[in-house]
Every structure is written in C-alpha cells, then in structure tokens.
Motif scaffolding. Structure first.
Motif, PDB file in Angstrom:
ATOM      1  N   LEU A  80      -7.314  -3.810  12.905  1.00 49.96           N
ATOM      2  CA  LEU A  80      -6.997  -2.383  12.815  1.00 49.96           C
ATOM      3  C   LEU A  80      -5.509  -2.097  13.005  1.00 49.96           C
ATOM      4  CD1 LEU A  80     -10.037  -0.986  14.815  1.00 49.96           C
ATOM      5  CD2 LEU A  80      -9.710  -0.937  12.344  1.00 49.96           C
ATOM      6  N   SER A  81      -4.691  -3.110  12.879  1.00 52.68           N
ATOM      7  CA  SER A  81      -3.253  -2.920  13.026  1.00 52.68           C
ATOM      8  C   SER A  81      -2.523  -3.951  12.162  1.00 52.68           C
ATOM      9  CB  SER A  81      -2.843  -3.081  14.490  1.00 52.68           C
ATOM     10  OG  SER A  81      -1.449  -2.948  14.643  1.00 52.68           O
ATOM     11  N   PRO A  82      -1.556  -3.493  11.365  1.00 57.34           N
ATOM     12  CA  PRO A  82      -1.052  -2.123  11.241  1.00 57.34           C
ATOM     13  C   PRO A  82      -1.980  -1.240  10.405  1.00 57.34           C
ATOM     14  CG  PRO A  82       0.058  -3.535   9.678  1.00 57.34           C
ATOM     15  CD  PRO A  82      -0.822  -4.436  10.497  1.00 57.34           C
ATOM     16  N   VAL A  83      -1.686   0.063  10.419  1.00 53.44           N
ATOM     17  CA  VAL A  83      -2.425   1.040   9.625  1.00 53.44           C
ATOM     18  C   VAL A  83      -1.448   1.733   8.678  1.00 53.44           C
ATOM     19  CG1 VAL A  83      -3.862   3.113   9.647  1.00 53.44           C
ATOM     20  CG2 VAL A  83      -4.050   1.441  11.507  1.00 53.44           C
ATOM     21  N   VAL A  84      -1.806   1.784   7.400  1.00 57.98           N
ATOM     22  CA  VAL A  84      -1.011   2.528   6.422  1.00 57.98           C
ATOM     23  C   VAL A  84      -1.810   3.764   6.027  1.00 57.98           C
ATOM     24  CG1 VAL A  84       0.091   2.523   4.159  1.00 57.98           C
ATOM     25  CG2 VAL A  84       0.092   0.439   5.554  1.00 57.98           C
ATOM     26  N   GLU A  85      -1.306   4.932   6.396  1.00 57.36           N
ATOM     27  CA  GLU A  85      -1.963   6.182   6.027  1.00 57.36           C
ATOM     28  C   GLU A  85      -1.355   6.712   4.736  1.00 57.36           C
ATOM     29  OE1 GLU A  85      -2.384   9.117   9.015  1.00 57.36           O
ATOM     30  OE2 GLU A  85      -3.132   7.724  10.541  1.00 57.36           O
ATOM     31  N   THR A 143       0.047 -10.185   4.121  1.00 55.86           N
ATOM     32  CA  THR A 143      -0.068  -9.159   5.149  1.00 55.86           C
ATOM     33  C   THR A 143       0.092  -7.769   4.540  1.00 55.86           C
ATOM     34  OG1 THR A 143       2.290  -9.408   5.634  1.00 55.86           O
ATOM     35  CG2 THR A 143       0.745 -10.652   6.994  1.00 55.86           C
ATOM     36  N   LEU A 144      -0.412  -6.769   5.248  1.00 55.88           N
ATOM     37  CA  LEU A 144      -0.341  -5.389   4.779  1.00 55.88           C
ATOM     38  C   LEU A 144       1.082  -4.861   4.937  1.00 55.88           C
ATOM     39  CD1 LEU A 144      -2.041  -2.962   3.737  1.00 55.88           C
ATOM     40  CD2 LEU A 144      -2.337  -2.305   6.136  1.00 55.88           C
ATOM     41  N   VAL A 145       1.630  -4.319   3.849  1.00 56.03           N
ATOM     42  CA  VAL A 145       2.997  -3.792   3.848  1.00 56.03           C
ATOM     43  C   VAL A 145       2.954  -2.386   3.271  1.00 56.03           C
ATOM     44  CG1 VAL A 145       5.348  -4.096   2.980  1.00 56.03           C
ATOM     45  CG2 VAL A 145       3.948  -6.106   3.527  1.00 56.03           C
ATOM     46  N   ASP A 146       3.553  -1.418   3.980  1.00 52.78           N
ATOM     47  CA  ASP A 146       3.538  -0.059   3.440  1.00 52.78           C
ATOM     48  C   ASP A 146       4.689   0.126   2.459  1.00 52.78           C
ATOM     49  OD1 ASP A 146       5.839   1.702   4.571  1.00 52.78           O
ATOM     50  OD2 ASP A 146       5.095   0.670   6.349  1.00 52.78           O
ATOM     51  N   SER A 147       4.504   1.044   1.532  1.00 49.86           N
ATOM     52  CA  SER A 147       5.443   1.190   0.418  1.00 49.86           C
ATOM     53  C   SER A 147       6.835   1.615   0.859  1.00 49.86           C
ATOM     54  CB  SER A 147       4.890   2.194  -0.603  1.00 49.86           C
ATOM     55  OG  SER A 147       4.701   3.475  -0.009  1.00 49.86           O
ATOM     56  N   ASN A 148       6.974   2.185   2.053  1.00 50.43           N
ATOM     57  CA  ASN A 148       8.299   2.585   2.532  1.00 50.43           C
ATOM     58  C   ASN A 148       9.233   1.399   2.750  1.00 50.43           C
ATOM     59  OD1 ASN A 148       7.849   5.351   2.534  1.00 50.43           O
ATOM     60  ND2 ASN A 148       7.127   5.396   4.650  1.00 50.43           N
ATOM     61  N   GLN A 149       8.676   0.186   2.742  1.00 45.81           N
ATOM     62  CA  GLN A 149       9.490  -1.002   2.995  1.00 45.81           C
ATOM     63  C   GLN A 149      10.245  -1.478   1.754  1.00 45.81           C
ATOM     64  OE1 GLN A 149       9.767  -2.133   6.196  1.00 45.81           O
ATOM     65  NE2 GLN A 149       8.483  -0.326   6.569  1.00 45.81           N
ATOM     66  N   SER A 160       0.820  -1.213   0.000  1.00 48.69           N
ATOM     67  CA  SER A 160       0.000   0.000   0.000  1.00 48.69           C
ATOM     68  C   SER A 160       0.854   1.262   0.000  1.00 48.69           C
ATOM     69  CB  SER A 160      -0.917  -0.007   1.227  1.00 48.69           C
ATOM     70  OG  SER A 160      -1.855   1.039   1.167  1.00 48.69           O
ATOM     71  N   ALA A 161       0.469   2.229  -0.829  1.00 50.57           N
ATOM     72  CA  ALA A 161       1.231   3.471  -0.985  1.00 50.57           C
ATOM     73  C   ALA A 161       1.028   4.393   0.209  1.00 50.57           C
ATOM     74  CB  ALA A 161       0.811   4.192  -2.262  1.00 50.57           C
ATOM     75  N   VAL A 162       2.111   5.025   0.647  1.00 52.52           N
ATOM     76  CA  VAL A 162       2.022   5.998   1.735  1.00 52.52           C
ATOM     77  C   VAL A 162       1.754   7.397   1.201  1.00 52.52           C
ATOM     78  CG1 VAL A 162       3.520   4.645   3.234  1.00 52.52           C
ATOM     79  CG2 VAL A 162       4.519   6.401   1.743  1.00 52.52           C
ATOM     80  N   ARG A 204      -6.296  14.642  -2.638  1.00 49.17           N
ATOM     81  CA  ARG A 204      -7.679  14.358  -3.025  1.00 49.17           C
ATOM     82  C   ARG A 204      -8.528  13.897  -1.849  1.00 49.17           C
ATOM     83  NH1 ARG A 204      -7.825  10.165  -7.554  1.00 49.17           N
ATOM     84  NH2 ARG A 204      -5.861   9.373  -6.711  1.00 49.17           N
ATOM     85  N   ALA A 205      -7.945  13.845  -0.669  1.00 55.05           N
ATOM     86  CA  ALA A 205      -8.688  13.417   0.514  1.00 55.05           C
ATOM     87  C   ALA A 205      -8.042  14.011   1.751  1.00 55.05           C
ATOM     88  CB  ALA A 205      -8.715  11.892   0.612  1.00 55.05           C
ATOM     89  N   GLU A 206      -8.880  14.317   2.752  1.00 55.53           N
ATOM     90  CA  GLU A 206      -8.340  14.814   4.017  1.00 55.53           C
ATOM     91  C   GLU A 206      -7.543  13.730   4.728  1.00 55.53           C
ATOM     92  OE1 GLU A 206     -10.872  16.791   6.786  1.00 55.53           O
ATOM     93  OE2 GLU A 206     -11.942  17.904   5.227  1.00 55.53           O
ATOM     94  N   LYS A 207      -8.043  12.502   4.638  1.00 50.30           N
ATOM     95  CA  LYS A 207      -7.341  11.388   5.263  1.00 50.30           C
ATOM     96  C   LYS A 207      -7.706  10.098   4.551  1.00 50.30           C
ATOM     97  CE  LYS A 207      -6.293   9.124   9.659  1.00 50.30           C
ATOM     98  NZ  LYS A 207      -6.491   9.099  11.127  1.00 50.30           N
ATOM     99  N   ALA A 208      -6.735   9.212   4.447  1.00 44.00           N
ATOM    100  CA  ALA A 208      -6.969   7.881   3.889  1.00 44.00           C
ATOM    101  C   ALA A 208      -6.142   6.893   4.690  1.00 44.00           C
ATOM    102  CB  ALA A 208      -6.585   7.827   2.418  1.00 44.00           C
ATOM    103  N   ALA A 209      -6.766   5.802   5.097  1.00 48.67           N
ATOM    104  CA  ALA A 209      -6.077   4.808   5.921  1.00 48.67           C
ATOM    105  C   ALA A 209      -6.502   3.412   5.493  1.00 48.67           C
ATOM    106  CB  ALA A 209      -6.388   5.024   7.401  1.00 48.67           C
ATOM    107  N   THR A 210      -5.518   2.524   5.429  1.00 47.85           N
ATOM    108  CA  THR A 210      -5.761   1.139   5.041  1.00 47.85           C
ATOM    109  C   THR A 210      -5.297   0.213   6.156  1.00 47.85           C
ATOM    110  OG1 THR A 210      -5.380   1.690   2.708  1.00 47.85           O
ATOM    111  CG2 THR A 210      -5.305  -0.633   3.308  1.00 47.85           C
ATOM    112  N   THR A 211      -6.140  -0.755   6.497  1.00 44.71           N
ATOM    113  CA  THR A 211      -5.750  -1.820   7.418  1.00 44.71           C
ATOM    114  C   THR A 211      -6.027  -3.154   6.734  1.00 44.71           C
ATOM    115  OG1 THR A 211      -7.881  -2.189   8.526  1.00 44.71           O
ATOM    116  CG2 THR A 211      -6.537  -0.334   9.302  1.00 44.71           C
ATOM    117  N   ALA A 212      -5.763  -4.232   7.446  1.00 47.86           N
ATOM    118  CA  ALA A 212      -6.012  -5.547   6.864  1.00 47.86           C
ATOM    119  C   ALA A 212      -7.482  -5.742   6.517  1.00 47.86           C
ATOM    120  CB  ALA A 212      -5.558  -6.638   7.831  1.00 47.86           C
ATOM    121  N   SER A 213      -8.377  -5.089   7.265  1.00 49.74           N
ATOM    122  CA  SER A 213      -9.810  -5.332   7.094  1.00 49.74           C
ATOM    123  C   SER A 213     -10.592  -4.150   6.546  1.00 49.74           C
ATOM    124  CB  SER A 213     -10.431  -5.743   8.442  1.00 49.74           C
ATOM    125  OG  SER A 213      -9.816  -6.907   8.952  1.00 49.74           O
ATOM    126  N   TRP A 214      -9.951  -2.964   6.449  1.00 48.23           N
ATOM    127  CA  TRP A 214     -10.723  -1.779   6.084  1.00 48.23           C
ATOM    128  C   TRP A 214      -9.911  -0.811   5.223  1.00 48.23           C
ATOM    129  CZ3 TRP A 214     -15.570  -2.625   7.379  1.00 48.23           C
ATOM    130  CH2 TRP A 214     -15.853  -3.403   8.499  1.00 48.23           C
TER     131      TRP A 214
END
Length: 382
Positions: free
Chosen positions: A321-326, A288-294, A51-53, A331-341
C-alpha cells in the motif's frame, strides 16, 4: 582507447495524449508492429508502472512541460505542439515554441499515403524547426484522441476473408447440388467505417464478435505510422547523438472498460497507466510504481547523461500500500494506484457511489472487482 563522439548531443522528447501502453510490443502487445520502438527499448529503459496523477485533458503534459529542464548558455530548446494550453505552459521554459493550429489537422477519411497523415506532417514540421543549436526538442500532440488518419490496412479492417475465386475448389466446400450446399449461409463481411474520426463507442452484445479487434487494429495502424516516423526522424538526424524519451501523457480505452475511445466510460487502469520509454539507461525495466510528476526529473538526468535508474533503485520493491499514486479525474470521486491495487470510487448524479478494487499487476485490464473480498484495503485507500 575510449572513442570520443564529435556528434552534437540532441535529446528528443515525444509525448502523446491517448498513447496506450497495451498497444505497444514493449508492454506485451502482440497485435502491433513497432520495430523502431523495439530497437530503442532493447537497449533502453522501460517503465512498467508509470501512473498518471491526473486524467484531465493535457493536464499531465502541461505539468511536464512547465517543469522541463531550462537550458542556459545559449543552448536552444524547442517545443512543437498542437495543444494551445500546453503551449501556454511552455512560455518561460523553452527558447522556441511552435504552435500548430489543430484546425488545420482535419480529414474525413484516412490518408492514402503515410506522408499525408497528421502524424507524419507534425514530425516534418518538428524536424524543420530543429537546427544545429537545438539541444532539447519536444513534440507534444493529442492527434491520437481526435484523428485516426493513418492509411488503412484493408486485410485487418475486415473480419471475414474474401470468398475464393469462382473456379477455385476448397476441400471443405459442400459439393454442388447437395443439401449442405443448398442451406449454406453466407456470413456478411464486416468492415469498419472509412472515417478518420477517432472512435467513441460503447461495446454491446449486438456487436460483431470481431468489431473490437478491428478497432484495435485500426489503432495499431496509428502506432505503426508513429514508429515509422520515429525511424525516419532518427535517420534524418543521424549526424547528431540522439537520446529519445517517448511517453503517453494519458492512456486510451481499447475495450478494457467496455468502451473504445479517449476519456470515455468508467475510469480504469488503461486510462492512467502510461507508457514511458527511454533509449538509454538499459537494457532495464523499472517495475516499481512511479507517478507521472517524476518525468521532468527523469528527463533532466537523461539530458545530462546521468544514471536515470541505479542498480539499487532497480532492486527496490514497493510495499503493498505504499507508495500511493492518486489520480485526479472528473469521472471518479477518487482513484488510487499502489503496487498491488487499483481502487476507484465511481459516482454519478443518478446513482449512489460504487467502490471497486482490482488486484495489480495480475488483473491488467481490471476484470475482477474484489472490493467485497478486501474491505480492509478499500478502507485504507478510500
């Protein structure tokens, strides 16, 4: 006895803005053909939840390249890019940087032959810059966001089959002189425009029913050319021991958010779910959820022939709800991705903020907004 390869190792990295995971068979796509990428993934490692940060142009790629492995002891690293801001990030990282002027990548119509396409020419320049001392070669481009100049597949670019030959009789054709024949309506053939410009359009109810799929097929042609160029590169460099890393540094909307284009329309998962494929370390999929900084760390392990993903890491499961990739986005005030949402808070100067929530990974294309049904999750992610 174990065999020892005398071929020099070479790590090849290809990162592209606008590379959609949904257009790759490795991610379940059935409407594009990428036999070379399929071959790489068959024995390699595929990241399902990368997932992109950031959603800002080339921001993810610039971070990757600024933190790329620094080679020492006279080992050569090469970057070729057509994005000047990315080249600036590589000043102290790569021993050689080649910047291709994007102004030279212009075309009003798709190329007649594959070797005339922008993708082919970029890889040709990249190959020409790689020598026997190169141990890490990186190509980054945003051509997919600007220029769709792959040769057109005429059959896939139209939505109505050509009529039969005049003397050919079809079993379901109305008989001449009958009432059905007199009232038969000819459906006009829809064709996409013969342009090389990447599309940026909003889907409407008045569109031809097959227009979206025609654009998806046009995008697939770009990916198929990419696949063939990767195969050609592997064949040219078959005297080296190759390790591939191929990734998207941003996604692409192919109708998932009501638009076709790059960074257009409301922010959705298709914009920030990035494909990441390694040619070794498998066959395995990382769920598993991995953020792009990795990515720089992943590349470092790949280049050093270290295990990228251990069996213990593969067996791990994320919490709801963990981990969270923001994701940072304009185009959005906030965007967050977790394993389930996937949560996104949309706003504009003319309308109040709207919070949306989509179940992951089931709702792949963000179709069903369940924010009203899950207020506690919205509160925790907002």
């Amino acid at each position: 006895m174990p065999t020892i390869s005398l071929r020099k190792p070479l790590t090849l990295v290809v990162t592209l803005e606008g590379l959609s995971a949904s257009a790759l068979p490795a991610y379940g796509c059935s409407w594009s053909e990428t036999p070379m990428l399929d071959q790489l993934t068959a024995g390699g490692l595929v990241y399902d939840r990368f997932s992109a940060v950031s959603d800002l142009p080339n921001a993810v790629a610039a971070n990757w390249i600024a933190n790329a492995p620094r080679l020492t002891d006279g080992k050569k690293s090469l970057l070729l890019t057509d994005v000047p801001t990315v080249a600036d990030a590589a000043m102290e990282t790569f021993s050689q940087t080649v910047v291709v002027d994007p102004a030279t990548q212009s075309a009003s119509q798709p190329a007649m032959d594959m070797d005339e396409s922008c993708c082919w020419k970029l890889f040709a320049q990249w190959l020409a810059a790689i020598d026997d001392h190169t141990q890490l070669a990186w190509l980054h481009s945003d051509w997919l966001c600007r220029l769709w100049d792959a040769p057109i597949d005429e059959e896939k670019d139209q939505t109505q089959e050509a009529p039969p030959e005049e003397d050919e009789i079809q079993l379901d054709d109305p008989l001449p002189g009958t009432e059905a024949a007199e009232h038969e309506v000819t459906v006009p053939t829809f064709r996409l425009p013969q342009t090389a410009a990447a599309p940026r359009y909003q889907i409407t109810a008045q569109d031809d029913p097959d227009q979206l799929f025609a654009w998806m097929n046009r995008y697939a042609r770009q990916i198929e050319v990419l696949d063939q160029v990767i195969q050609q590169t592997s064949e040219v460099l078959n005297h080296r021991r190759l390790r591939w890393l191929i990734a998207g540094s941003s996604g692409y909307s192919l109708g998932e958010n009501g638009w076709v284009g790059h960074r257009i329309g409301p922010l959705r998962s298709s914009d920030i779910r990035l494909p990441l494929v390694l040619s070794s370390g498998g066959p395995m999929r990382c769920g598993t959820l991995v953020d792009s900084n990795q990515l720089p760390e992943i590349l470092q392990k790949l280049h050093a022939k270290q295990p990228v993903l251990t069996p213990q890491q593969w067996a791990e499961q994320d919490e709801e709800l963990s981990p969270v990739v923001e994701t940072q986005s304009d185009r959005a005030e906030k965007a967050a991705t977790t394993a389930s949402w996937f949560y996104v808070k949309e706003s504009s100067p003319d309308t109040p903020a709207v919070e949306r929530l989509f179940l992951k990974p089931d709702d792949l294309c963000d179709v069903n907004d369940v924010s009203r049904l899950q207020p506690d999750v919205v509160d925790q992610l907002s």
